[in-house]
Design a protein around this motif. Structure first.
Motif, PDB file in Angstrom:
ATOM      1  N   GLN A 100    -109.149 -60.388 -30.731  1.00  0.00           N
ATOM      2  CA  GLN A 100    -109.329 -61.829 -30.959  1.00  0.00           C
ATOM      3  C   GLN A 100    -109.365 -62.031 -32.466  1.00  0.00           C
ATOM      4  O   GLN A 100    -110.227 -61.468 -33.151  1.00  0.00           O
ATOM      5  CB  GLN A 100    -110.641 -62.301 -30.331  1.00  0.00           C
ATOM      6  N   ASP A 101    -108.420 -62.798 -32.993  1.00  0.00           N
ATOM      7  CA  ASP A 101    -108.336 -63.024 -34.433  1.00  0.00           C
ATOM      8  C   ASP A 101    -108.704 -64.468 -34.770  1.00  0.00           C
ATOM      9  O   ASP A 101    -108.465 -65.390 -33.973  1.00  0.00           O
ATOM     10  CB  ASP A 101    -106.908 -62.792 -34.949  1.00  0.00           C
ATOM     11  N   LEU A 102    -109.231 -64.632 -35.967  1.00  0.00           N
ATOM     12  CA  LEU A 102    -109.490 -65.969 -36.512  1.00  0.00           C
ATOM     13  C   LEU A 102    -108.733 -66.067 -37.823  1.00  0.00           C
ATOM     14  O   LEU A 102    -108.854 -65.184 -38.680  1.00  0.00           O
ATOM     15  CB  LEU A 102    -110.993 -66.168 -36.743  1.00  0.00           C
ATOM     16  N   ILE A 103    -107.951 -67.138 -37.962  1.00  0.00           N
ATOM     17  CA  ILE A 103    -107.054 -67.273 -39.116  1.00  0.00           C
ATOM     18  C   ILE A 103    -107.414 -68.546 -39.883  1.00  0.00           C
ATOM     19  O   ILE A 103    -107.488 -69.626 -39.287  1.00  0.00           O
ATOM     20  CB  ILE A 103    -105.593 -67.362 -38.623  1.00  0.00           C
ATOM     21  N   GLY A 104    -107.635 -68.394 -41.170  1.00  0.00           N
ATOM     22  CA  GLY A 104    -107.922 -69.558 -42.016  1.00  0.00           C
ATOM     23  C   GLY A 104    -106.830 -69.689 -43.073  1.00  0.00           C
ATOM     24  O   GLY A 104    -106.712 -68.825 -43.925  1.00  0.00           O
ATOM     25  N   GLY A 111    -110.760 -76.759 -44.036  1.00  0.00           N
ATOM     26  CA  GLY A 111    -111.787 -76.299 -43.094  1.00  0.00           C
ATOM     27  C   GLY A 111    -111.234 -76.040 -41.699  1.00  0.00           C
ATOM     28  O   GLY A 111    -111.990 -76.018 -40.719  1.00  0.00           O
ATOM     29  N   THR A 112    -109.918 -75.849 -41.594  1.00  0.00           N
ATOM     30  CA  THR A 112    -109.302 -75.658 -40.274  1.00  0.00           C
ATOM     31  C   THR A 112    -109.019 -74.180 -40.012  1.00  0.00           C
ATOM     32  O   THR A 112    -108.730 -73.416 -40.927  1.00  0.00           O
ATOM     33  CB  THR A 112    -107.979 -76.443 -40.174  1.00  0.00           C
ATOM     34  N   VAL A 113    -109.091 -73.800 -38.741  1.00  0.00           N
ATOM     35  CA  VAL A 113    -108.803 -72.415 -38.342  1.00  0.00           C
ATOM     36  C   VAL A 113    -107.819 -72.413 -37.174  1.00  0.00           C
ATOM     37  O   VAL A 113    -107.672 -73.398 -36.455  1.00  0.00           O
ATOM     38  CB  VAL A 113    -110.081 -71.666 -37.903  1.00  0.00           C
ATOM     39  N   MET A 114    -107.165 -71.275 -37.000  1.00  0.00           N
ATOM     40  CA  MET A 114    -106.305 -71.008 -35.841  1.00  0.00           C
ATOM     41  C   MET A 114    -106.878 -69.773 -35.166  1.00  0.00           C
ATOM     42  O   MET A 114    -107.520 -68.955 -35.838  1.00  0.00           O
ATOM     43  CB  MET A 114    -104.891 -70.601 -36.294  1.00  0.00           C
ATOM     44  N   SER A 115    -106.599 -69.603 -33.887  1.00  0.00           N
ATOM     45  CA  SER A 115    -107.014 -68.362 -33.241  1.00  0.00           C
ATOM     46  C   SER A 115    -105.815 -67.704 -32.579  1.00  0.00           C
ATOM     47  O   SER A 115    -104.794 -68.351 -32.311  1.00  0.00           O
ATOM     48  CB  SER A 115    -108.125 -68.621 -32.220  1.00  0.00           C
ATOM     49  N   GLY A 143    -120.782 -70.411 -37.646  1.00  0.00           N
ATOM     50  CA  GLY A 143    -120.942 -69.448 -38.725  1.00  0.00           C
ATOM     51  C   GLY A 143    -120.256 -69.873 -40.010  1.00  0.00           C
ATOM     52  O   GLY A 143    -120.811 -69.719 -41.090  1.00  0.00           O
ATOM     53  N   LEU A 144    -119.021 -70.391 -39.905  1.00  0.00           N
ATOM     54  CA  LEU A 144    -118.237 -70.687 -41.111  1.00  0.00           C
ATOM     55  C   LEU A 144    -118.109 -72.186 -41.374  1.00  0.00           C
ATOM     56  O   LEU A 144    -117.437 -72.600 -42.308  1.00  0.00           O
ATOM     57  CB  LEU A 144    -116.843 -70.047 -40.993  1.00  0.00           C
ATOM     58  N   LYS A 145    -118.726 -72.995 -40.489  1.00  0.00           N
ATOM     59  CA  LYS A 145    -118.760 -74.456 -40.658  1.00  0.00           C
ATOM     60  C   LYS A 145    -117.358 -75.073 -40.712  1.00  0.00           C
ATOM     61  O   LYS A 145    -117.072 -75.972 -41.529  1.00  0.00           O
ATOM     62  CB  LYS A 145    -119.542 -74.855 -41.931  1.00  0.00           C
ATOM     63  N   ALA A 146    -116.482 -74.575 -39.843  1.00  0.00           N
ATOM     64  CA  ALA A 146    -115.128 -75.139 -39.749  1.00  0.00           C
ATOM     65  C   ALA A 146    -115.206 -76.592 -39.293  1.00  0.00           C
ATOM     66  O   ALA A 146    -116.166 -77.014 -38.640  1.00  0.00           O
ATOM     67  CB  ALA A 146    -114.290 -74.326 -38.764  1.00  0.00           C
ATOM     68  N   THR A 147    -114.170 -77.360 -39.645  1.00  0.00           N
ATOM     69  CA  THR A 147    -114.126 -78.761 -39.215  1.00  0.00           C
ATOM     70  C   THR A 147    -113.263 -78.925 -37.965  1.00  0.00           C
ATOM     71  O   THR A 147    -113.455 -79.847 -37.172  1.00  0.00           O
ATOM     72  CB  THR A 147    -113.522 -79.651 -40.322  1.00  0.00           C
ATOM     73  N   GLU A 148    -112.290 -78.010 -37.779  1.00  0.00           N
ATOM     74  CA  GLU A 148    -111.354 -78.172 -36.655  1.00  0.00           C
ATOM     75  C   GLU A 148    -110.696 -76.829 -36.344  1.00  0.00           C
ATOM     76  O   GLU A 148    -110.420 -76.040 -37.256  1.00  0.00           O
ATOM     77  CB  GLU A 148    -110.275 -79.196 -37.057  1.00  0.00           C
ATOM     78  N   ALA A 149    -110.454 -76.577 -35.050  1.00  0.00           N
ATOM     79  CA  ALA A 149    -109.764 -75.354 -34.634  1.00  0.00           C
ATOM     80  C   ALA A 149    -108.474 -75.745 -33.923  1.00  0.00           C
ATOM     81  O   ALA A 149    -108.438 -76.727 -33.177  1.00  0.00           O
ATOM     82  CB  ALA A 149    -110.640 -74.538 -33.691  1.00  0.00           C
ATOM     83  N   ALA A 150    -107.422 -74.979 -34.171  1.00  0.00           N
ATOM     84  CA  ALA A 150    -106.139 -75.244 -33.518  1.00  0.00           C
ATOM     85  C   ALA A 150    -105.733 -74.025 -32.703  1.00  0.00           C
ATOM     86  O   ALA A 150    -106.218 -72.912 -32.911  1.00  0.00           O
ATOM     87  CB  ALA A 150    -105.076 -75.541 -34.576  1.00  0.00           C
ATOM     88  N   SER A 151    -104.838 -74.285 -31.750  1.00  0.00           N
ATOM     89  CA  SER A 151    -104.270 -73.194 -30.964  1.00  0.00           C
ATOM     90  C   SER A 151    -102.905 -73.684 -30.513  1.00  0.00           C
ATOM     91  O   SER A 151    -102.703 -74.890 -30.340  1.00  0.00           O
ATOM     92  CB  SER A 151    -105.148 -72.917 -29.742  1.00  0.00           C
ATOM     93  N   ASP A 152    -101.952 -72.785 -30.359  1.00  0.00           N
ATOM     94  CA  ASP A 152    -100.720 -73.216 -29.724  1.00  0.00           C
ATOM     95  C   ASP A 152    -100.183 -72.103 -28.845  1.00  0.00           C
ATOM     96  O   ASP A 152    -100.479 -70.936 -29.054  1.00  0.00           O
ATOM     97  CB  ASP A 152     -99.669 -73.727 -30.729  1.00  0.00           C
ATOM     98  N   ALA A 153     -99.438 -72.532 -27.824  1.00  0.00           N
ATOM     99  CA  ALA A 153     -98.928 -71.572 -26.848  1.00  0.00           C
ATOM    100  C   ALA A 153     -97.701 -72.163 -26.172  1.00  0.00           C
ATOM    101  O   ALA A 153     -97.626 -73.394 -25.998  1.00  0.00           O
ATOM    102  CB  ALA A 153     -99.992 -71.273 -25.796  1.00  0.00           C
ATOM    103  N   LEU A 186     -93.412 -75.124 -27.532  1.00  0.00           N
ATOM    104  CA  LEU A 186     -94.822 -74.779 -27.792  1.00  0.00           C
ATOM    105  C   LEU A 186     -95.703 -75.999 -27.590  1.00  0.00           C
ATOM    106  O   LEU A 186     -95.373 -77.088 -28.069  1.00  0.00           O
ATOM    107  CB  LEU A 186     -94.996 -74.362 -29.253  1.00  0.00           C
ATOM    108  N   GLN A 187     -96.816 -75.816 -26.890  1.00  0.00           N
ATOM    109  CA  GLN A 187     -97.838 -76.865 -26.810  1.00  0.00           C
ATOM    110  C   GLN A 187     -98.856 -76.623 -27.920  1.00  0.00           C
ATOM    111  O   GLN A 187     -99.375 -75.509 -28.043  1.00  0.00           O
ATOM    112  CB  GLN A 187     -98.547 -76.801 -25.449  1.00  0.00           C
ATOM    113  N   ARG A 188     -99.122 -77.651 -28.720  1.00  0.00           N
ATOM    114  CA  ARG A 188    -100.144 -77.517 -29.765  1.00  0.00           C
ATOM    115  C   ARG A 188    -101.443 -78.142 -29.259  1.00  0.00           C
ATOM    116  O   ARG A 188    -101.419 -79.164 -28.564  1.00  0.00           O
ATOM    117  CB  ARG A 188     -99.706 -78.257 -31.033  1.00  0.00           C
ATOM    118  N   TRP A 189    -102.561 -77.535 -29.664  1.00  0.00           N
ATOM    119  CA  TRP A 189    -103.886 -78.018 -29.259  1.00  0.00           C
ATOM    120  C   TRP A 189    -104.779 -78.123 -30.489  1.00  0.00           C
ATOM    121  O   TRP A 189    -104.626 -77.330 -31.417  1.00  0.00           O
ATOM    122  CB  TRP A 189    -104.552 -77.019 -28.306  1.00  0.00           C
ATOM    123  N   ARG A 190    -105.742 -79.080 -30.457  1.00  0.00           N
ATOM    124  CA  ARG A 190    -106.749 -79.138 -31.525  1.00  0.00           C
ATOM    125  C   ARG A 190    -108.125 -79.408 -30.936  1.00  0.00           C
ATOM    126  O   ARG A 190    -108.252 -80.103 -29.905  1.00  0.00           O
ATOM    127  CB  ARG A 190    -106.382 -80.177 -32.595  1.00  0.00           C
TER     128      ARG A 190
END
Ligand SMILES: CC(C)(COP(=O)(O)OP(=O)(O)OC[C@H]1O[C@@H](n2cnc3c(N)ncnc32)[C@H](O)[C@@H]1OP(=O)(O)O)[C@@H](O)C(=O)NCCC(=O)NCCS
Length: 219
Positions: A100-104, A111-115, A143-153, A186-190
């Protein structure tokens, strides 16, 4: 249970523990134990889940493992304020079973991340993929106080899209990409911080985050 990483490289000291699994900074010892899963194609799926290029699509198992390791080491070497990738082994019953990776990218600005994740084929459909994502979201938001997380598949990736849907992400448009050279949608998610809060779990424990955040220039 794995002992402390011997190297004092802060991203490798991070752990995220849920009652079922632990995300442990992917040391070389853990990569060695994950290697057979990659070699045997257990990080892949049908239909093809990843966009091009990715080492996990290499046909030759030796080349696949070689490039997979190189990619992880390259990521470690490039970790810098604003742009980083944290690689975790997913440990279940003392066995590494996936990643499981976290990408900034430009995390210091947005403040956004992807997984990104994969789980060994033989233990899918038991809710572990959901638990992994909840754990990494806890690291990101708590932990890192991100503002938003994204994912796509890809739209036919039922597992990844199922996890995003179940955890409160909202659809964020579509995009085209290739997988193994074929075009796919690809479906994008936030997931905003406010969307995450009602899903926040109280039984997830974080370790080693302060030193890692400092090393990545996160205030
Ligand atoms: C994505 C992945 C980690 C999910 O792991 P998992 O443990 O199988 O997922 P879960 O058991 O937690 O299931 C999550 C949700 O998706 C649904 N789901 C999972 N696989 C499914 C499938 N093949 N068909 C239909 N639904 C599926 C589950 O029903 C569940 O939804 P629910 O909570 O509404 O019941 C795993 O499928 C995987 O490793 N896939 C290959 C790599 C990959 O696709 N990575 C992501 C790249 S974008």
């Amino acid at each position: 249970m794995y002992g402390e990483a011997m190297l004092s490289f802060a991203p490798l000291q991070v752990r995220v523990s849920t009652p079922r699994i632990e995300l442990v900074g992917a040391t070389d010892e853990l990569l060695e134990q994950l290697q057979p899963l990659v070699r045997d194609g257990k990080a892949n799926a049908d239909p093809a889940p990843y966009d091009d290029p990715i080492s996990l699509y290499e046909e030759d198992p030796a080349v696949r493992v070689h490039k997979w390791l190189q990619g992880i080491w390259r990521g470690r070497g490039h970790a810098a304020p604003g742009s980083w990738r944290l690689n975790f082994a997913v440990v279940l019953d003392s066995q590494p079973v996936g990643m499981q990776d976290l990408i900034g990218e430009n995390f210091d600005t947005f403040g956004t991340v992807m997984s990104f994740s994969w789980l060994s084929t033989d233990i899918r459909h038991r809710g572990i993929g959901t638990e992994m994502r909840q754990a990494i979201l806890h690291l990101a938001f708590e932990g890192l106080k991100a503002t938003e997380a994204a994912s796509d598949a890809f739209v036919d990736n039922a597992g990844s899209n199922g996890v995003s849907r179940a955890l409160g992400y909202t659809e964020n448009g579509v995009d085209w990409a290739t997988r193994r050279g074929e075009v796919g949608l690809l479906q994008r998610w936030r997931l905003t911080r406010d969307d995450w809060l009602p899903h926040r779990r109280t039984d997830i424990r974080l370790q080693g985050v302060g030193d890692c955040a400092a090393a990545l220039g996160i205030a």
